[in-house]
Enzyme design. Structure first.
Site, PDB file in Angstrom:
ATOM      1  N   CYS A  63       1.906 -22.795 -14.844  1.00  0.00           N
ATOM      2  CA  CYS A  63       1.846 -23.419 -16.171  1.00  0.00           C
ATOM      3  C   CYS A  63       0.446 -23.355 -16.765  1.00  0.00           C
ATOM      4  O   CYS A  63       0.276 -22.972 -17.932  1.00  0.00           O
ATOM      5  CB  CYS A  63       2.346 -24.857 -16.091  1.00  0.00           C
ATOM      6  SG  CYS A  63       1.549 -25.869 -14.821  1.00  0.00           S
ATOM      7  N   TYR A  64      -0.575 -23.713 -15.998  1.00  0.00           N
ATOM      8  CA  TYR A  64      -1.941 -23.633 -16.517  1.00  0.00           C
ATOM      9  C   TYR A  64      -2.313 -22.200 -16.913  1.00  0.00           C
ATOM     10  O   TYR A  64      -2.841 -21.972 -18.007  1.00  0.00           O
ATOM     11  CB  TYR A  64      -2.938 -24.167 -15.499  1.00  0.00           C
ATOM     12  CG  TYR A  64      -2.991 -25.661 -15.347  1.00  0.00           C
ATOM     13  CD1 TYR A  64      -3.161 -26.507 -16.449  1.00  0.00           C
ATOM     14  CD2 TYR A  64      -2.902 -26.258 -14.091  1.00  0.00           C
ATOM     15  CE1 TYR A  64      -3.228 -27.887 -16.297  1.00  0.00           C
ATOM     16  CE2 TYR A  64      -2.971 -27.634 -13.930  1.00  0.00           C
ATOM     17  CZ  TYR A  64      -3.129 -28.448 -15.036  1.00  0.00           C
ATOM     18  OH  TYR A  64      -3.207 -29.810 -14.879  1.00  0.00           O
TER      19      TYR A  64
END
Length: 351
Positions: free
Chosen positions: A154-155
């Protein structure tokens, strides 16, 4: 559509797996055939996640009980270190099956880097070369022909979408990138952890994995490719925010070649002009997690820094959708030649 594509979901009892099921259940080209969850095997999905009480789904089974002959694609939502062996096993028996992996097991191309960050020997280097990094907007053409797609974390999704076009254009100094990242508690997964208990995480903000978060390796790998600069290193600090979902990444960059913050914003606007899920906001409008909650959209913008020669690049997404399950379905659509937005066009949920 009569001939649906049958899928299986490994790890359907986790937050990522559940969001994949939520999106797939209303995807017009998907039929859910297999759901696995070893700790909840034998249970109906509605018993594990009550928000599925309204629909019929297959009961959860153990991984070793799954019938992979009945599916065309498998979405993997297992912890790192567990997907490599299962992927090899499925490919050995059903080589035409497409694997869309949401874990970290095939994201890193170098076995030594994988061991450095995950503490494990890579168990499937014979098929690692087939894996395409599943950042859809960047690797769309390769994804279309891949049978193994390694969806980003996600990051990295939030950071790389906002920085890769700038690194490719030589507008930023890739040796001087500082990233301040914040994520909702669902990013830590569903298993019991003291730091994610309500009394521990509520009413506060906490940094974690400072200087050693595993997503750093992905970000460095892809920035290095984009800029053509090996051994790229970044400064990255994640923080836990007391909300269920959502992610905001603020990247502080040094400008190169006389570029301005406006040049960076214009480059991003040009790069994503035709992208359905990436929005470069109007000048002066700052990204917020409220803009993307529950959706596959990314919002981003660039702001001048008061320090000459620097700029601030901000991006926001939903960590469970565009940061995981939604991007996985986006990649599935590309791999199977479907309309890329199919089944993931939900607008953000607000309030």
């Amino acid at each position: 559509m009569t001939d649906k594509i049958r899928i299986g979901v490994l790890g359907a009892s986790g937050y990522t797996g559940a969001d994949l099921v939520r999106l797939a259940a209303r995807h017009p080209a998907i039929e859910i055939g297999v759901l696995t969850a070893n700790s909840h095997a034998g249970k109906p999905m509605r018993e594990v996640f009550r928000h599925f009480s309204h629909i019929d789904l297959p009961d959860l089974v153990r991984i070793d009980e799954a019938d992979w002959s009945a599916v065309d694609a498998v979405f993997c939502g297992l912890p790192h270190g567990t997907t490599q062996a299962i992927t090899r096993e499925i490919f050995a028996t059903y080589p035409e099956t497409r694997i869309i992996d949401m874990s970290a097991d095939f994201r890193l191309r170098d076995a030594a880097v994988y061991k450095e960050w995950y503490g494990l020997d890579h168990g499937a280097m014979d098929i690692q070369g087939e894996a395409v990094y599943g950042l859809t907007e960047i690797y769309r053409e390769a994804i279309a022909d891949a049978r193994l797609i390694a969806c980003p974390g996600c990051y990295p999704t939030a950071v790389l979408l906002s920085l890769v076009p700038l690194a490719r254009a030589g507008l930023i100094d890739t040796a001087d990138i500082v990233i301040d990242a914040k994520s909702g508690v669902s990013g830590a997964g569903r298993s019991l952890k003291e730091n994610t208990l309500f009394c521990e995480a509520g009413e506060g903000i906490s940094p974690y994995a400072v200087g050693k978060h595993r997503h750093m390796a992905e970000i460095e790998q892809e920035i290095a490719v984009a800029a053509g600069v090996p051994d790229t290193r970044i400064n990255f600090t994640p923080h836990l925010i007391p909300m269920s979902r959502g992610e905001l990444c603020t990247s502080y960059v040094r400008l190169e070649g006389g570029a301005s913050a406006a040049d960076l914003r214009n480059r991003l606007a040009e790069a994503y002009a035709d992208e359905p899920f990436v929005t470069v906001l109007e000048e002066g409008v700052l990204p917020q997690t409220q803009m993307v909650r529950g959706s596959n959209y990314v919002a981003m913008n660039v702001v001048p820094d008061r320090i000459p020669g620097r700029a601030i690049v901000i991006s926001a997404l939903d960590n469970l959708v565009k940061g995981s399950a939604g991007q996985a379905i986006q990649n599935f659509n590309v791999a199977f030649g479907l309309e890329e937005t199919l089944g993931i066009e939900q607008l953000p949920l607000f309030p």
